[in-house]
Design a protein around this motif. Structure first.
Motif, PDB file in Angstrom:
ATOM      1  N   ARG A 147       0.928  -1.403  -0.068  1.00 58.12           N
ATOM      2  CA  ARG A 147       0.117  -0.014   0.066  1.00 58.12           C
ATOM      3  C   ARG A 147       1.132   1.369   0.095  1.00 58.12           C
ATOM      4  NH1 ARG A 147      -3.800  -3.232   3.341  1.00 58.12           N
ATOM      5  NH2 ARG A 147      -6.220  -3.313   2.347  1.00 58.12           N
ATOM      6  N   GLY A 148       2.292   1.443   0.178  1.00 58.97           N
ATOM      7  CA  GLY A 148       2.578   2.600   1.171  1.00 58.97           C
ATOM      8  C   GLY A 148       3.604   3.123  -0.636  1.00 58.97           C
ATOM      9  N   GLU A 149       3.643   1.915  -1.260  1.00 56.59           N
ATOM     10  CA  GLU A 149       4.465   1.539  -2.848  1.00 56.59           C
ATOM     11  C   GLU A 149       3.767   1.930  -3.733  1.00 56.59           C
ATOM     12  OE1 GLU A 149       7.668  -1.533  -2.694  1.00 56.59           O
ATOM     13  OE2 GLU A 149       5.299  -2.006  -3.264  1.00 56.59           O
ATOM     14  N   VAL A 150       1.768   1.697  -3.545  1.00 51.04           N
ATOM     15  CA  VAL A 150       1.168   2.138  -4.540  1.00 51.04           C
ATOM     16  C   VAL A 150       1.340   3.986  -3.971  1.00 51.04           C
ATOM     17  CG1 VAL A 150      -1.445   2.361  -4.414  1.00 51.04           C
ATOM     18  CG2 VAL A 150      -0.700  -0.052  -4.408  1.00 51.04           C
ATOM     19  N   LYS A 151       1.617   4.019  -2.493  1.00 49.43           N
ATOM     20  CA  LYS A 151       0.496   5.649  -2.873  1.00 49.43           C
ATOM     21  C   LYS A 151       1.753   6.509  -3.132  1.00 49.43           C
ATOM     22  CE  LYS A 151      -0.044   8.067   1.492  1.00 49.43           C
ATOM     23  NZ  LYS A 151       0.665   9.380   1.716  1.00 49.43           N
ATOM     24  N   ALA A 152       3.027   6.211  -3.107  1.00 52.54           N
ATOM     25  CA  ALA A 152       3.783   6.797  -3.175  1.00 52.54           C
ATOM     26  C   ALA A 152       4.200   6.582  -4.626  1.00 52.54           C
ATOM     27  CB  ALA A 152       5.320   5.730  -3.172  1.00 52.54           C
ATOM     28  N   PHE A 153       3.894   5.330  -5.230  1.00 52.86           N
ATOM     29  CA  PHE A 153       3.678   5.621  -6.900  1.00 52.86           C
ATOM     30  C   PHE A 153       2.813   6.615  -8.098  1.00 52.86           C
ATOM     31  CE2 PHE A 153       1.124   4.011 -11.136  1.00 52.86           C
ATOM     32  CZ  PHE A 153       2.595   4.553 -11.576  1.00 52.86           C
ATOM     33  N   VAL A 154       1.802   6.596  -7.687  1.00 51.73           N
ATOM     34  CA  VAL A 154       0.750   7.399  -7.544  1.00 51.73           C
ATOM     35  C   VAL A 154       1.286   8.898  -6.751  1.00 51.73           C
ATOM     36  CG1 VAL A 154      -1.489   8.627  -6.535  1.00 51.73           C
ATOM     37  CG2 VAL A 154      -1.529   6.388  -7.096  1.00 51.73           C
ATOM     38  N   GLU A 155       1.585   9.390  -5.912  1.00 50.68           N
ATOM     39  CA  GLU A 155       2.438  10.795  -5.601  1.00 50.68           C
ATOM     40  C   GLU A 155       3.350  11.108  -6.217  1.00 50.68           C
ATOM     41  OE1 GLU A 155       2.344  10.507  -1.410  1.00 50.68           O
ATOM     42  OE2 GLU A 155       0.734  10.545  -0.700  1.00 50.68           O
ATOM     43  N   ASN A 156       4.177  10.388  -6.331  1.00 57.93           N
ATOM     44  CA  ASN A 156       5.431  10.407  -7.013  1.00 57.93           C
ATOM     45  C   ASN A 156       5.411  11.311  -8.938  1.00 57.93           C
ATOM     46  OD1 ASN A 156       6.601  11.285  -4.533  1.00 57.93           O
ATOM     47  ND2 ASN A 156       6.861   9.135  -4.755  1.00 57.93           N
ATOM     48  N   PHE A 157       4.196  10.227  -9.485  1.00 59.46           N
ATOM     49  CA  PHE A 157       4.581   9.522 -10.603  1.00 59.46           C
ATOM     50  C   PHE A 157       3.330  10.030 -11.317  1.00 59.46           C
ATOM     51  CE2 PHE A 157       7.948   6.471  -8.579  1.00 59.46           C
ATOM     52  CZ  PHE A 157       8.439   6.700  -9.422  1.00 59.46           C
ATOM     53  N   GLU A 158       1.999  10.279 -10.791  1.00 56.97           N
ATOM     54  CA  GLU A 158       0.983  10.281 -11.468  1.00 56.97           C
ATOM     55  C   GLU A 158       0.375  11.942 -11.033  1.00 56.97           C
ATOM     56  OE1 GLU A 158      -0.447   8.995 -13.899  1.00 56.97           O
ATOM     57  OE2 GLU A 158       1.055   7.637 -13.777  1.00 56.97           O
ATOM     58  N   GLU A 159       0.420  11.893  -9.538  1.00 56.78           N
ATOM     59  CA  GLU A 159       0.030  13.001  -8.785  1.00 56.78           C
ATOM     60  C   GLU A 159       0.719  15.087  -8.972  1.00 56.78           C
ATOM     61  OE1 GLU A 159      -3.448  11.858  -6.063  1.00 56.78           O
ATOM     62  OE2 GLU A 159      -1.803  12.066  -5.139  1.00 56.78           O
ATOM     63  N   ALA A 160       2.467  13.966  -9.015  1.00 58.76           N
ATOM     64  CA  ALA A 160       2.965  15.268  -9.134  1.00 58.76           C
ATOM     65  C   ALA A 160       3.607  15.729 -10.335  1.00 58.76           C
ATOM     66  CB  ALA A 160       4.548  14.279  -8.035  1.00 58.76           C
ATOM     67  N   GLU A 161       2.622  14.761 -10.823  1.00 58.10           N
ATOM     68  CA  GLU A 161       3.234  15.540 -12.368  1.00 58.10           C
ATOM     69  C   GLU A 161       1.221  16.138 -13.165  1.00 58.10           C
ATOM     70  OE1 GLU A 161       4.962  15.323 -14.650  1.00 58.10           O
ATOM     71  OE2 GLU A 161       6.804  14.563 -13.025  1.00 58.10           O
ATOM     72  N   GLY A 162       0.560  16.835 -12.065  1.00 60.20           N
ATOM     73  CA  GLY A 162      -0.671  16.856 -12.201  1.00 60.20           C
ATOM     74  C   GLY A 162      -1.656  16.335 -12.892  1.00 60.20           C
ATOM     75  N   ARG A 163      -1.659  15.062 -13.120  1.00 56.47           N
ATOM     76  CA  ARG A 163      -2.679  14.038 -13.181  1.00 56.47           C
ATOM     77  C   ARG A 163      -3.422  13.200 -12.189  1.00 56.47           C
ATOM     78  NH1 ARG A 163       1.800  12.385 -16.110  1.00 56.47           N
ATOM     79  NH2 ARG A 163       2.571  11.049 -14.737  1.00 56.47           N
ATOM     80  N   SER A 164      -4.541  13.561 -12.530  1.00 56.93           N
ATOM     81  CA  SER A 164      -6.004  13.193 -11.193  1.00 56.93           C
ATOM     82  C   SER A 164      -5.432  11.148 -11.168  1.00 56.93           C
ATOM     83  CB  SER A 164      -6.974  13.620 -11.131  1.00 56.93           C
ATOM     84  OG  SER A 164      -7.223  13.000 -12.909  1.00 56.93           O
ATOM     85  N   TRP A 165      -5.516  11.123 -10.133  1.00 55.85           N
ATOM     86  CA  TRP A 165      -5.953   9.347  -9.958  1.00 55.85           C
ATOM     87  C   TRP A 165      -7.097   9.019  -9.213  1.00 55.85           C
ATOM     88  CZ3 TRP A 165      -2.850   6.489 -12.142  1.00 55.85           C
ATOM     89  CH2 TRP A 165      -2.732   5.218 -11.731  1.00 55.85           C
ATOM     90  N   PRO A 166      -7.228   8.178  -9.549  1.00 51.05           N
ATOM     91  CA  PRO A 166      -8.905   7.722  -8.996  1.00 51.05           C
ATOM     92  C   PRO A 166      -8.789   7.841  -7.237  1.00 51.05           C
ATOM     93  CG  PRO A 166      -8.175   5.945 -10.241  1.00 51.05           C
ATOM     94  CD  PRO A 166      -7.364   7.503 -10.812  1.00 51.05           C
ATOM     95  N   ARG A 167      -9.134   7.245  -6.296  1.00 54.96           N
ATOM     96  CA  ARG A 167      -9.238   6.896  -5.577  1.00 54.96           C
ATOM     97  C   ARG A 167     -10.906   5.722  -4.981  1.00 54.96           C
ATOM     98  NH1 ARG A 167      -5.014   9.555  -1.639  1.00 54.96           N
ATOM     99  NH2 ARG A 167      -3.575  10.839  -3.692  1.00 54.96           N
ATOM    100  N   ASP A 168     -10.848   5.745  -3.638  1.00 51.72           N
ATOM    101  CA  ASP A 168     -11.350   4.594  -3.171  1.00 51.72           C
ATOM    102  C   ASP A 168     -12.338   5.313  -2.147  1.00 51.72           C
ATOM    103  OD1 ASP A 168      -9.909   4.023  -0.899  1.00 51.72           O
ATOM    104  OD2 ASP A 168      -9.642   2.251  -0.711  1.00 51.72           O
ATOM    105  N   PRO A 169     -13.516   4.760  -1.412  1.00 47.98           N
ATOM    106  CA  PRO A 169     -14.215   6.010  -1.473  1.00 47.98           C
ATOM    107  C   PRO A 169     -13.666   5.914  -0.139  1.00 47.98           C
ATOM    108  CG  PRO A 169     -15.592   3.974  -2.386  1.00 47.98           C
ATOM    109  CD  PRO A 169     -14.221   3.543  -2.665  1.00 47.98           C
TER     110      PRO A 169
END
Length: 308
Positions: A105-127
């Motif tokens: 889960r930590g690696e997923v969070k880091a991947f999303v924050e560092n490679f997706e959201e850091a580039e301005g791309r939104s990423w889906p999140r669960d409820p």
């Protein structure tokens, strides 16, 4: 097929002291079971064998007895039934519905924050607000999966939710309570909102989602009465019930007991425990009133506007 006799349950995790939110849920379940002439079951959800202890389990039972709550058969302890969850996981694997995923889960969070959201791309999140698993391992070859597993890499078994929903018709559930936004009645399940959820781990053949569905079916639970914080998880539970050929209980998601700051009560935050209240001299009827129920158990249904 659901039992013709109502069966309710209270299913805490014995990993801390019960607080007022637990008291409310247990009292409501017990009261509804008794008023319907049905059965009330206690289940210890102790798949986390590190945090859950026999001492906390005993305290759960002492607190419930103090509140005047009696259960109708020996409590089910999840840690004693891992074979049931393993069988369910194997049934899903036989349909190619689960796969080993090697990102934590930590690696997923880091991947999303560092490679997706850091580039301005939104990423889906669960409820619950967690980023969805990116599915990087979903299409790995069998040889690659076996190589990594044989090498001792840690992994979790995740549900291929897109494949799963192709195998079942549109799913709904019967909601007797109300959602966080006021929905009730027939609710359309939306399991895609959760992405590829974890159903088991390399050393534990289950997760909350899988074990709760299996347990409710084995115990013949007809009515699941629990807090609104679990309303959205019902979408995944309905999907698993359909995939495993299990009957769907009725659901009632009741209001939560909140702290003075409007926050949901939590064991980890050290919110006032039932044991502390009874050691301070409070009676069961005092605690009933504190959670918005009458001092005597003549009425036990939840107020859909929230506890007083």
């Amino acid at each position: 097929m659901l039992s013709s006799d109502p069966v309710f349950r209270f299913a805490p995790s014995p990993n801390g002291e019960l607080h007022l939110g637990h008291a409310y849920s247990a009292l409501v379940n017990h009261g509804l079971a008794r008023s319907a002439g049905g059965r009330f079951l206690l289940r210890h959800e102790d798949i986390d064998t590190v945090r859950c202890t026999p001492a906390f389990e005993r305290q759960v039972e002492e607190d419930l007895a103090f509140l005047g709550i009696a259960w109708d058969e020996a409590p089910r302890r999840q840690s004693a039934h891992m074979h049931d969850y393993a069988a369910a996981l194997e049934a899903l694997a036989a349909e190619d519905l689960v796969y080993p995923a090697f990102m934590t889960r930590g690696e997923v969070k880091a991947f999303v924050e560092n490679f997706e959201e850091a580039e301005g791309r939104s990423w889906p999140r669960d409820p619950d607000g967690a980023p969805l698993y990116p599915g990087l391992d979903r299409h790995a070859t069998t040889a690659e999966r076996e190589r990594r597993m044989s090498a001792g890499e840690r992994f979790a078994w995740r549900l291929d939710v897109e494949r799963a929903i192709e195998m079942v018709p549109a799913l709904t559930w019967d909601e007797k309570g109300a959602s966080p936004v006021g929905e009730s009645g027939t609710i359309v399940a939306r399991p895609l909102e959760w992405g590829d959820v974890v159903l088991g781990r390399m050393d534990v053949p289950t997760s909350y989602h899988l074990s709760v569905v299996v347990d409710d079916a084995i115990q013949g639970v007809t009515d699941v009465v629990r807090g609104r914080d679990l309303f959205y998880a019902t979408s995944i539970h309905r999907l698993l019930q359909a995939l495993l050929g299990l009957a769907a209980p009725r659901y009632l998601h009741h209001p939560l007991i909140l702290g003075p700051d409007g926050r949901k009560l939590s064991k980890s935050a050290g919110d006032t425990a039932i044991r502390a209240l009874r050691e301070a001299g409070l009676k069961a009827e005092d605690i009933r009133r504190m959670v918005g129920l009458p001092g005597r158990p003549d009425q036990n249904g939840p107020d859909q506007n929230g506890p007083a």
